[in-house]
Enzyme design. Sequence first.
Site: not given
Length: 513
Positions: A103, A184, A208
């Site tokens: 990420k 996210s 997330s």
Amino acid sequence: MKTIKALCWLAFFVLFSANSWAADDPTIEQLQYQLNRGELTSVVLVERYLDRIAQHNRDGAELQAVLSVQEREKLLQQAKQLDAEREAGKTRSSMHGIPVLLKDNIDTADGLANTAGSYLLRDHMPPNDAFIVAKLREAGAIILGKANLSEWANFRSTNSSSGWSSLGGLVKNPYDQSRTACGSSSGSAAAVSANFIPVAVGTETDGSLVCPAAINGIVTIKPTVGLLSRDGIIPISASQDTAGPMARSVADAVHLMMAMLGYDKSDAASYNDTVNYVEHLKTDGLKGKRIGVMRELAGYNNELDRVFNRRIEELEAAGAIIVDDLRFPNGRNWGGDEYTVLLYEFAHGMREYFEQSPHPDFSSLEDLIAANKEHAGVTMKWFGQELFEMSVARQADHEDYKQAKADAKRKAGKEGIDAVLKEHNLDMLIAPTVSPAWKIDLINGDHFTGSASGAAAVAGYPHITVPMGFVQHMPVGLSFFGTARSEGVLIEAAHAFELMTQARRAPVVASPH
């Protein structure tokens, strides 16, 4: 007859082998088997995943799941070195020679920017690898690149759309590009689901990891806060942040998590864990488990409930002891305290992050607020920065923060999850992870109707989600969560559930046009 059967099986095996890359989304164990037999090399593996990303990230299905990839020659050089080590009889771990995406809020010191998806940090080059990245490299993993995400890990606006970033655009769900990939860790989840990569690393503060995993039809393990170091990760909350593995199977998630483990003295929450979680990948992991059904976290989607209820029957048939119709003693009463904690800790965390990973133009949240205003046409195209501004405004409320932090942990932990487990002598709790994927709406933002993420996130406890089926054409997940450091027992149940149900179906990744 035996000869004919043998020839049929041989033909099937040849056909299966030829199509296994495209159809089977190979697991880490399958890849290691091929690598160890010399049927595959890490060089070929890297090239295949790079080609897959090139085919469907900005072109083809246009998933926009990947923000950046390392230079091809650098990657191939790493892969050649790892292939040579394997040939010489040295295999570092189960992640040896396996490509990984991170990420894009996780530091690497290899020339890849760490951006949080923001245009403002497009040239932010960290001086060091994050602790978990160093562990991955030590384990022989190949850091292929960085995954797109909800900008600033979805902590910039109260009206945001998950998966959108000013640098990477909008991540699309590989099952239906008109629907959300959640966030996210949107890009990490979509990339794994679409077989851009075997496994990826995401992060979570509250939902997330588990929301995008469930909505994209994959597995994630949100570990106990402190099991994985937070060093070198752009923060929201020191109380709740954690990295976690994202994979297409529980086993793959465990292999990736094991490669990131390690005590980090720079992280105040870090603890030394010596458990070999691979040993918890048991086929009979449901037998005798006492599992509580959290009806308080269901009931917001009729089709989802039907899938959930069917799986509860199957859990019981597999030997689990089901205790149904449970609720938290005091309800979900930690939300206000959690909000206070996140707002206070965010601004503090950003100052500390920029001290460790300096940027020439920014050292605080105040600097970012000013820069967002300056570049509003790019960074604030769809929504604002109310949470940034609220965080800065809350910095004087230190006493309120300290009380809220203590209250939130107690309400979600001791008086929440732990109270239910203790009262009914349970090993874990289950619930649907989140509502089915909703239509993308950049004007009005996300359309959540329900989620199981909050209690484990606020308490800092582990939470695993596994595909449990479909609502129409969209995947939905089953959550297993429990008390602190109960990853082992959760992995046993989740792995056995996955093997029993085989609920995941890979998406058909193709151009929407």
